[in-house]
Scaffold this motif. Structure first.
Motif, mmCIF file in Angstrom:
data_model
loop_
_atom_site.group_PDB
_atom_site.id
_atom_site.type_symbol
_atom_site.label_atom_id
_atom_site.label_comp_id
_atom_site.label_asym_id
_atom_site.label_seq_id
_atom_site.Cartn_x
_atom_site.Cartn_y
_atom_site.Cartn_z
ATOM 1 N N VAL A 299 42.553 40.893 31.365
ATOM 2 C CA VAL A 299 41.557 42.078 31.955
ATOM 3 C C VAL A 299 41.859 43.275 31.224
ATOM 4 C CG1 VAL A 299 40.347 43.085 33.780
ATOM 5 C CG2 VAL A 299 40.798 40.673 34.042
ATOM 6 N N VAL B 112 40.136 46.133 31.470
ATOM 7 C CA VAL B 112 39.024 47.054 31.956
ATOM 8 C C VAL B 112 39.700 48.173 32.483
ATOM 9 C CG1 VAL B 112 37.172 47.666 33.842
ATOM 10 C CG2 VAL B 112 37.251 45.410 32.421
ATOM 11 N N ILE C 56 47.268 42.497 41.037
ATOM 12 C CA ILE C 56 46.176 41.542 41.634
ATOM 13 C C ILE C 56 46.050 40.417 40.932
ATOM 14 C CG2 ILE C 56 44.818 43.503 42.919
ATOM 15 C CD1 ILE C 56 43.152 43.959 40.584
ATOM 16 N N TYR C 57 46.380 40.275 39.530
ATOM 17 C CA TYR C 57 45.883 38.964 38.847
ATOM 18 C C TYR C 57 47.104 37.907 39.006
ATOM 19 C CZ TYR C 57 42.455 41.787 36.981
ATOM 20 O OH TYR C 57 41.478 42.855 37.007
ATOM 21 N N PRO D 56 35.783 45.651 48.597
ATOM 22 C CA PRO D 56 35.940 47.083 48.288
ATOM 23 C C PRO D 56 35.272 47.419 47.247
ATOM 24 C CG PRO D 56 38.124 45.653 48.686
ATOM 25 C CD PRO D 56 36.906 44.561 48.475
ATOM 26 N N GLN D 57 34.956 48.546 47.137
ATOM 27 C CA GLN D 57 34.324 49.294 46.056
ATOM 28 C C GLN D 57 35.267 49.054 44.823
ATOM 29 O OE1 GLN D 57 35.215 53.286 47.779
ATOM 30 N NE2 GLN D 57 33.217 54.008 46.888
ATOM 31 N N ASN D 58 34.319 48.784 43.647
ATOM 32 C CA ASN D 58 34.949 48.944 42.421
ATOM 33 C C ASN D 58 36.015 47.458 42.033
ATOM 34 O OD1 ASN D 58 35.195 49.847 40.033
ATOM 35 N ND2 ASN D 58 36.029 51.654 40.289
ATOM 36 N N TYR D 59 35.986 46.570 43.085
ATOM 37 C CA TYR D 59 36.701 45.404 42.864
ATOM 38 C C TYR D 59 35.575 44.095 42.891
ATOM 39 C CZ TYR D 59 41.029 47.821 43.541
ATOM 40 O OH TYR D 59 42.224 48.545 43.404
ATOM 41 N N HIS D 60 35.871 42.984 42.360
ATOM 42 C CA HIS D 60 35.275 41.820 42.742
ATOM 43 C C HIS D 60 36.271 41.181 43.749
ATOM 44 C CE1 HIS D 60 32.487 41.995 39.244
ATOM 45 N NE2 HIS D 60 33.258 41.889 38.438
ATOM 46 N N SER E 94 41.909 37.483 46.535
ATOM 47 C CA SER E 94 42.401 37.850 45.253
ATOM 48 C C SER E 94 41.131 38.731 44.959
ATOM 49 C CB SER E 94 42.259 36.841 44.348
ATOM 50 O OG SER E 94 43.707 36.407 44.265
ATOM 51 N N LEU E 95 41.746 40.280 44.739
ATOM 52 C CA LEU E 95 40.912 41.108 44.180
ATOM 53 C C LEU E 95 40.887 41.224 42.660
ATOM 54 C CD1 LEU E 95 41.404 44.072 46.656
ATOM 55 C CD2 LEU E 95 39.635 42.395 46.713
ATOM 56 N N ASP E 96 39.899 41.551 41.769
ATOM 57 C CA ASP E 96 39.559 41.445 40.541
ATOM 58 C C ASP E 96 39.068 42.580 39.904
ATOM 59 O OD1 ASP E 96 38.845 38.755 38.433
ATOM 60 O OD2 ASP E 96 38.090 40.867 38.145
ATOM 61 N N TYR E 97 39.382 43.136 38.729
ATOM 62 C CA TYR E 97 38.734 44.293 38.271
ATOM 63 C C TYR E 97 38.301 44.181 36.918
ATOM 64 C CZ TYR E 97 39.135 49.319 36.788
ATOM 65 O OH TYR E 97 38.544 50.791 36.576
ATOM 66 N N SER E 98 37.777 43.182 36.735
ATOM 67 C CA SER E 98 37.217 42.786 35.274
ATOM 68 C C SER E 98 35.824 43.319 35.219
ATOM 69 C CB SER E 98 37.289 41.628 35.357
ATOM 70 O OG SER E 98 36.708 40.521 36.276
ATOM 71 N N GLU E 99 35.165 43.048 34.161
ATOM 72 C CA GLU E 99 33.878 43.669 33.733
ATOM 73 C C GLU E 99 32.726 43.430 34.972
ATOM 74 O OE1 GLU E 99 35.588 41.366 32.210
ATOM 75 O OE2 GLU E 99 36.090 42.348 30.181
ATOM 76 N N ARG F 97 30.118 45.807 40.359
ATOM 77 C CA ARG F 97 31.530 45.295 40.893
ATOM 78 C C ARG F 97 31.564 45.958 42.106
ATOM 79 N NH1 ARG F 97 35.053 46.825 36.239
ATOM 80 N NH2 ARG F 97 34.857 48.875 37.262
#
Lengths: 275, 189
Positions: A74, A76, A220-221, B79-83, B93-98, B104
């Protein structure tokens, strides 16, 4: 309607195994839900309809693998993401760090550099940049190549300016970069103390001692086990009473290392080594 | 429906009053976890969890941390700004991808992940909104044997999102907010 592309848990393990055996990248302890989603995304982009096709391409085409790694991880990032975090750094952490004659800061998992550029701007405004060395590491060489150029997409600058102001910044944000076509180039003077290098948190070791380690939204990953290993790595990389900054929803609570840290800010997740 | 382990609610523009009503309509005790995914601004201080908590009659509502274990009778707000994704061992699991559909958190991401982790014991509810998020996610829920419910577009402040989901999912159950609320009560067994 397109045919949904799917990879089973078993096939995913085989892909992880193949990548480790053939190329040395270890995704074995990555959190499976997001890894699976990203592998499926790669398959969609590459037009691999089955796990077999994916494995075939990975085995036989090194360029495909390079693309796969770049797409899988990722990349981003934002400048001054979570302004409240940067405000806390300004108000609480940097004044403490100001007492050191020489400062070393590690951005672990720096992606394309936006967070380390933000940190350099904060340090500049606190009068600390000239005596700080920033180490920014990532496992993806393509990210580092981009980060070294100091280029940020111009279209994001409006949002970053707003983040910067919310973080307590009072300068003209545009004085930190030059706009050129679709890009903003962060001025060289804010980047000259940054060292970019490859480092893989899953496999590499301690390489220096730091007063502050920033690793936001990288753990987180990872699964819990790898998170624990990396937390030990950070603990061993911190100078006495050094700071550790995590993402807004990353908690030390679930980590074995929690007893080694005091909580500086429970909201923006800044911790401090007890020893 | 018997054996429901999770209810996921996705909403965008115009969905907050319905989300609030659904949370208030939850039985006093329920043996499943509730996930709420709302399209929200990022990089601003949000008090969405407080707002929902104040209207939720003593429910435990919060934004989870990464790797938190999922507990029944609790409401998790993405949460804001996380998948927000669910692991096979029922941790978050939180994720900050596109962003997906410019969003998101994205409703599709959470619904698809819940479909994978909970299969037939999941209920997903899609509410008012102005984009296409959630349609693919509901498809995944149905494919894995779960129940997909869409707010009747005629009752939605912004009908685009529920309509897109209905067009994509022949098996989606279309209900008014009142009927969704009474359906939630039948999950208590």
């Amino acid at each position: 309607m397109t045919v949904p592309i799917y990879i089973s848990a078993e096939d995913l393990e085989e892909v992880v195994h193949l990548v480790r055996r053939q190329y040395g990248y270890d995704f074995g302890d990555y959190a499976r839900a997001s890894l699976q989603r990203r592998v499926i995304r790669c398959m969609q982009k590459a037009g691999c309809l089955t796990a077999f096709e994916l494995k075939y391409q990975l085995t036989n085409d090194e360029r495909f693998f390079a693309w796969f790694i770049e797409s899988l991880t990722v990349n981003v990032t934002e400048m001054f993401r979570d302004p409240a975090f940067y405000k806390e750094l300004r108000n609480t952490v940097l004044p403490k760090l100001a007492s050191y004659p020489i400062l070393k800061i590690w951005h672990a998992g720096c992606s394309t550099g936006e967070e380390v550029f933000s940190m350099a701007i904060l340090l500049h405004e606190a009068g600390l940049l000239n005596r700080t060395r920033l180490y920014a590491t990532d496992l993806n060489p393509a990210n580092l190549e981009r980060a070294r150029q100091g280029i940020v997409p111009l279209q994001n600058m409006k949002e970053y300016t707003s983040n910067y102001i919310q973080s307590g910044g009072t300068n003209d944000f545009s004085s930190y970069y030059t706009a050129r076509y679709e890009n903003a180039i962060i001025h060289k003077e804010y980047r000259k103390n940054i060292v970019f290098a490859t480092h893989n948190l899953a496999t590499d070791q301690v390489f220096n001692e730091f007063q502050l380690v920033c690793c936001r939204n990288v753990l987180i990953y990872f699964n819990r086990e790898l998170q624990n290993r990396v937390m030990t790595l950070f603990s061993n990389s911190l100078a006495p009473l050094g700071y550790l900054a995590l993402g807004m929803k990353e908690s030390l609570l679930f980590s074995e290392a929690r007893d080694q840290f005091d909580v500086v800010s429970p909201v923006v997740r800044i911790y401090r080594s007890k020893t | 429906m018997t054996g429901c382990r999770v209810v996921a609610i996705g909403g965008s523009a115009g969905s907050i009053p319905v989300v609030t009503a659904l949370l208030q309509a939850l039985p006093t005790s329920f043996p499943f976890a509730v996930f709420v995914v709302l399209h929200r601004l990022k990089n601003v201080t949000s008090s969405m969890d407080t707002i929902l908590t104040s209207k939720g009659r003593g429910l435990v509502i919060g934004e989870p941390d990464d790797k938190e274990a999922i507990v029944a009778h609790r409401v998790y707000l993405a949460p804001q700004n996380y998948h927000l994704l669910i692991e096979a061992d029922r941790t978050i699991s939180l994720d900050y991808s596109e962003p997906v559909h410019y969003s998101r958190p994205s409703i599709d991401v959470t619904f698809e992940s819940i479909a994978m982790a909970y299969a037939g014991s999941a209920v997903a509810i899609l509410l008012s909104g102005a984009n296409q998020d959630g349609a693919d996610g509901l498809l995944a829920i149905v494919r894995q044997g779960g129940v997909a419910i869409v707010q009747d577009p005629a009752t939605a402040e912004y009908p685009v999102m529920p309509q897109a989901a209905i067009n994509r999912n022949k098996n989606a159950v279309v209900l008014t907010p009142e009927h969704i609320a009474s359906f939630l009560h039948t999950l208590n067994d």
